[in-house]
Design a protein around this motif. Structure first.
Motif, mmCIF file in Angstrom:
data_model
loop_
_atom_site.group_PDB
_atom_site.id
_atom_site.type_symbol
_atom_site.label_atom_id
_atom_site.label_comp_id
_atom_site.label_asym_id
_atom_site.label_seq_id
_atom_site.Cartn_x
_atom_site.Cartn_y
_atom_site.Cartn_z
ATOM 1 N N ARG A 16 6.676 4.728 -4.971
ATOM 2 C CA ARG A 16 6.445 4.338 -6.364
ATOM 3 C C ARG A 16 4.975 3.999 -6.612
ATOM 4 N N LEU A 17 4.350 3.304 -5.656
ATOM 5 C CA LEU A 17 2.925 2.971 -5.791
ATOM 6 C C LEU A 17 2.063 4.229 -5.810
ATOM 7 N N GLN A 18 2.369 5.184 -4.936
ATOM 8 C CA GLN A 18 1.605 6.433 -4.910
ATOM 9 C C GLN A 18 1.706 7.167 -6.236
ATOM 10 N N ALA A 19 2.907 7.230 -6.785
ATOM 11 C CA ALA A 19 3.105 7.892 -8.073
ATOM 12 C C ALA A 19 2.317 7.174 -9.170
ATOM 13 N N GLU A 20 2.320 5.859 -9.131
ATOM 14 C CA GLU A 20 1.583 5.072 -10.124
ATOM 15 C C GLU A 20 0.077 5.306 -9.997
ATOM 16 N N LEU A 21 -0.403 5.381 -8.768
ATOM 17 C CA LEU A 21 -1.835 5.610 -8.534
ATOM 18 C C LEU A 21 -2.288 6.970 -9.051
ATOM 19 N N GLU A 22 -1.415 7.952 -8.974
ATOM 20 C CA GLU A 22 -1.754 9.291 -9.449
ATOM 21 C C GLU A 22 -1.849 9.351 -10.968
ATOM 22 N N GLN A 23 -1.217 8.409 -11.653
ATOM 23 C CA GLN A 23 -1.158 8.427 -13.110
ATOM 24 C C GLN A 23 -2.093 7.436 -13.788
ATOM 25 N N SER A 24 -2.677 6.534 -13.034
ATOM 26 C CA SER A 24 -3.419 5.451 -13.672
ATOM 27 C C SER A 24 -4.689 5.110 -12.907
ATOM 28 N N SER B 149 -11.758 3.217 -6.521
ATOM 29 C CA SER B 149 -12.212 2.539 -7.749
ATOM 30 C C SER B 149 -11.087 2.343 -8.764
ATOM 31 N N VAL B 150 -9.904 2.033 -8.259
ATOM 32 C CA VAL B 150 -8.757 1.722 -9.105
ATOM 33 C C VAL B 150 -8.641 0.197 -9.184
ATOM 34 N N THR B 151 -8.513 -0.321 -10.382
ATOM 35 C CA THR B 151 -8.400 -1.762 -10.577
ATOM 36 C C THR B 151 -7.032 -2.251 -10.112
ATOM 37 N N TRP B 152 -7.034 -3.320 -9.312
ATOM 38 C CA TRP B 152 -5.811 -3.951 -8.813
ATOM 39 C C TRP B 152 -5.798 -5.359 -9.365
ATOM 40 N N LYS B 153 -4.767 -5.709 -10.106
ATOM 41 C CA LYS B 153 -4.680 -7.053 -10.675
ATOM 42 C C LYS B 153 -3.247 -7.548 -10.572
ATOM 43 N N SER C 214 -5.685 1.938 -13.047
ATOM 44 C CA SER C 214 -5.536 0.504 -12.821
ATOM 45 C C SER C 214 -4.076 0.180 -12.512
ATOM 46 N N LEU C 215 -3.886 -0.833 -11.685
ATOM 47 C CA LEU C 215 -2.540 -1.287 -11.333
ATOM 48 C C LEU C 215 -2.406 -2.760 -11.669
ATOM 49 N N LEU C 216 -1.366 -3.099 -12.391
ATOM 50 C CA LEU C 216 -1.027 -4.475 -12.694
ATOM 51 C C LEU C 216 0.247 -4.770 -11.909
#
Length: 92
Positions: free
Chosen positions: A20-28, A60-64, A30-32
């Motif tokens: 699920r995280l990999q799929a999210e990273l491919e689409q965005s 360079s993906v934002t992690w929050k 930034s991650l909340l």
């Protein structure tokens, strides 16, 4: 809306959360992350989070963090991962 880790962040859920995280990273770009519901966590679960956070940093993906349960923070504290995971705001 954040990426919910759900109630279990343990070895039984690591592969599903990883996918699920990999799929999210491919689409965005930034991650909340919402860890507010986590009630069961182990070292493999924390290792997955640390790896994902490092991947985000390298790309360079934002992690929050949107939220983190006391169980999640306590487990991170036990392994010395509060700061590396960026959970300082949720630690006592």
């Amino acid at each position: 809306m954040g990426f919910s880790l759900g109630e279990q962040l343990d070895i039984t859920q690591v592969m599903d959360i990883k996918d699920r995280l990999q799929a999210e990273l491919e689409q965005s770009d930034s991650l909340l992350i919402d860890g507010s519901e986590v009630s069961r966590v182990d070292a493999p679960g924390l290792q997955l989070l640390l790896t994902a956070k490092n991947v985000c940093q390298s790309q360079s993906v934002t992690w929050k963090w949107q939220g983190a349960s006391s169980d999640l923070v306590a487990a991170a504290k036990t392994l010395g991962l509060v700061e590396p995971l960026g959970l300082k705001d949720f630690a006592d």
